[in-house]
Design an enzyme around this catalytic site. Structure first.
Site, PDB file in Angstrom:
ATOM      1  N   LYS A 180       0.867  -1.173   0.000  1.00  0.00           N
ATOM      2  CA  LYS A 180       0.000   0.000   0.000  1.00  0.00           C
ATOM      3  C   LYS A 180       0.909   1.230   0.000  1.00  0.00           C
ATOM      4  CE  LYS A 180      -1.354   2.942   2.174  1.00  0.00           C
ATOM      5  NZ  LYS A 180      -1.172   4.438   1.994  1.00  0.00           N
ATOM      6  N   GLU A 254       8.111   0.957  12.031  1.00  0.00           N
ATOM      7  CA  GLU A 254       9.287   1.831  11.930  1.00  0.00           C
ATOM      8  C   GLU A 254       8.749   3.245  11.886  1.00  0.00           C
ATOM      9  OE1 GLU A 254      11.874   4.177  11.427  1.00  0.00           O
ATOM     10  OE2 GLU A 254      11.689   3.779   9.274  1.00  0.00           O
ATOM     11  N   CYS A 288      13.318  10.124   8.820  1.00  0.00           N
ATOM     12  CA  CYS A 288      13.126   9.798  10.234  1.00  0.00           C
ATOM     13  C   CYS A 288      14.453   9.741  10.988  1.00  0.00           C
ATOM     14  CB  CYS A 288      12.389   8.469  10.368  1.00  0.00           C
ATOM     15  SG  CYS A 288      13.201   7.082   9.549  1.00  0.00           S
ATOM     16  N   GLU A 387       8.936  15.966  16.086  1.00  0.00           N
ATOM     17  CA  GLU A 387       9.533  15.707  14.781  1.00  0.00           C
ATOM     18  C   GLU A 387       8.974  16.707  13.766  1.00  0.00           C
ATOM     19  OE1 GLU A 387      10.744  11.829  12.191  1.00  0.00           O
ATOM     20  OE2 GLU A 387       8.702  11.885  12.961  1.00  0.00           O
TER      21      GLU A 387
END
Length: 491
Positions: A180, A254, A288, A387
């Protein structure tokens, strides 16, 4: 330069190109210009159900899981070869979709996925999937059997690298997969499908269905799925983890990061600064693993701030297809606005903006943000804790090595990080004190042969290396007498 219209109208399900059972589409825009590239169909719940059923049939009745590992390895190598022939096209398309500078895209979205496929082909050819261990009454055959149907949910920032971190070990183990992709980079996912088809991967083993969040949730909860492998935001990861926990479904998450680079007093600042573009501004800050917190000793604080600011100013902002460009745009206008909102909040909090902080006047079109550096940042404040996912770095002062360690660990995340010192052993010793899944001593570069993943809110599980393959297997122990042992494990 003239580009083709990348409009797609079909989904890749069961080894066939099928019309979607929905009329919903997603327009994909070029991040550097804001102009349309093409459109992709958005799969419906019925399309996801069809894809999972195809994968289920391929796993339960198809040849892939029972195929000799050496034969699967050959198919993986053909898959890698097909991706290689499409490499230039893939790199440019992804750069247009998400703004990744072309030099980075050619590595991360072409060379690295090819390497991952070949590495897992190598691994399963060694007999890794089965071994014989002595036991009290004979021996035990320990088999690593495929977990089953895998839902691989892929983000937009490094779409082919992250997709292959899931697809390659899953296929190597004998699993079947429903991919996906993110709508923002749905167009490049078709390259994966075309390469898989050309490589002769059996029908249903790899399926590709772009979809929105609602349909993605249906994929995660689908009763035909045995394992979910997700890369994305921590918020979404929590929701997926809740579903998989309730269903007792295997899951790898993750997630986000807010990593720290610790500059010790004896660090070589020239060497540190030379690594900043790769560590703290990679992929326009859309990574990330970004080392977005720089922890600097009070005794050298001004020097470190200057070095970081100069590195930010040296980045070449512009069209990611230009080989000279080192910082491209954000993936979408909404993401650009989100990054600018973080910058505004940091400025309002009293942090000192040293450079950047706005949309670059030279690039009024597209979704650009200037590389930005803040000094005098409070490690407990939002800029140090949240973040940003953009080219925004915070330089934070510390007074002792113990305080630097405390600051580095004062985060819900624990994905990456680094230390910079003239004494490598000192750096190695310090690494033992940092709660993070990956850590560099005087450099940081992901190693495809070693596990990658995070502590805390950075996720659950590991990718890459043998550990990445282990995430897609179940262990079966078969107890046999020594006289019944095979002469060698089955590959």
């Amino acid at each position: 330069m003239t580009f083709p219209d990348y409009t797609r109208t079909e989904l890749f399900i069961g080894g066939e190109w099928r019309s979607p059972q929905s009329t919903d589409t997603y327009p994909v825009f070029e991040a550097a210009t804001g102009k349309p590239i093409g459109t992709a169909p958005m799969g419906s719940g019925d399309d996801v159900d069809s894809a999972v059923r195809s994968a289920r049939l391929a796993f339960d009745s198809g040849p892939w899981p029972s195929m000799a590992a050496t034969d699967r390895a050959k198919v993986l190598r053909r898959f890698a070869s097909e991706l290689d022939t499409r490499g230039d096209h893939t790199a440019d398309l992804i750069s247009r979709e998400n703004g990744t500078p072309s030099s980075i895209s050619r590595i991360s979205n072409v060379a690295v996925p090819i390497s991952i496929l070949n590495r897992y082909a190598d691994l399963i050819e060694t007999g890794y999937l089965e071994e014989v261990r002595p036991s009290g009454r004979g021996a035990t055959i320990v088999r690593k059997t495929p977990v089953g149907v895998v839902a691989a949910i892929v983000p937009w920032n490094f779409p082919h690298l992250i997709a292959m971190a899931k697809i390659a070990p899953a296929l190597a183990a004998g699993c079947t997969v429903v991919v996906k992709p993110s709508p923002e980079t749905a167009l490049d996912a078709y390259v994966l499908a075309e390469a898989a088809e050309a490589a002769g991967i059996p029908p249903g083993v790899l399926n590709v269905v772009p979809a929105d969040r609602t349909v993605s949730a249906a994929l995660v909860a689908h009763p035909g799925v045995d394992k979910v492998s997700f890369t994305g935001s921590t918020e979404a990861g929590r929701r997926i983890g809740e579903v998989c926990g309730r269903l007792i479904r295997r899951v790898t998450l993750e997630l986000g990061g807010k990593s720290a680079s610790i500059v010790l007093e004896d660090a070589d600042l020239d060497h540190f600064a030379a690594n900043l573009p790769a560590n703290s501004f990679i992929n326009n800050g859309q990574a990330c693993i970004l080392h977005s917190r720089i922890l600097a000793p009070r005794s050298r604080y001004a020097e470190v701030v200057d070095a970081v600011a100069e590195s930010a100013r040296s980045l070449v902002v512009g069209d990611p297809l230009d080989p000279a460009v080192t910082c491209g745009p954000m993936v979408t206008s909404s993401h650009r606005d989100r990054v600018l909102k973080h910058i505004g909040a940091a400025r309002d909090s009293g942090a000192r903006m040293v450079t950047g902080g706005r949309r670059p006047p030279a690039h009024p079109d597209g979704w650009f943000v200037e590389p930005t550096v803040f000094a005098d940042v409070d490690n407990s404040g939002p800029l140090a804790q949240e973040e940003v996912f953009g080219p925004v770095v915070a330089v934070i002062p510390y007074v002792s090595e113990d305080q630097a360690v405390e600051f580095a660990n004062d985060s819900e995340y624990g994905l990456a990080g680094s230390v910079w010192t003239a004494d490598e052993q000192r750096g190695i010793d310090l690494s033992r004190k940092i709660r993070t899944g990956t850590f560099g001593v005087n450099y940081y570069q992901m190693d495809l042969g070693s596990p990658f993943g995070g502590f805390g809110s950075s996720g659950i599980g590991r990718e890459f290396g043998p550990e990445g393959l282990a995430a897609f297997v179940e262990y079966q122990s078969v107890y046999v007498s020594a006289g019944q042992l095979p002469t060698q494990p089955v590959a």
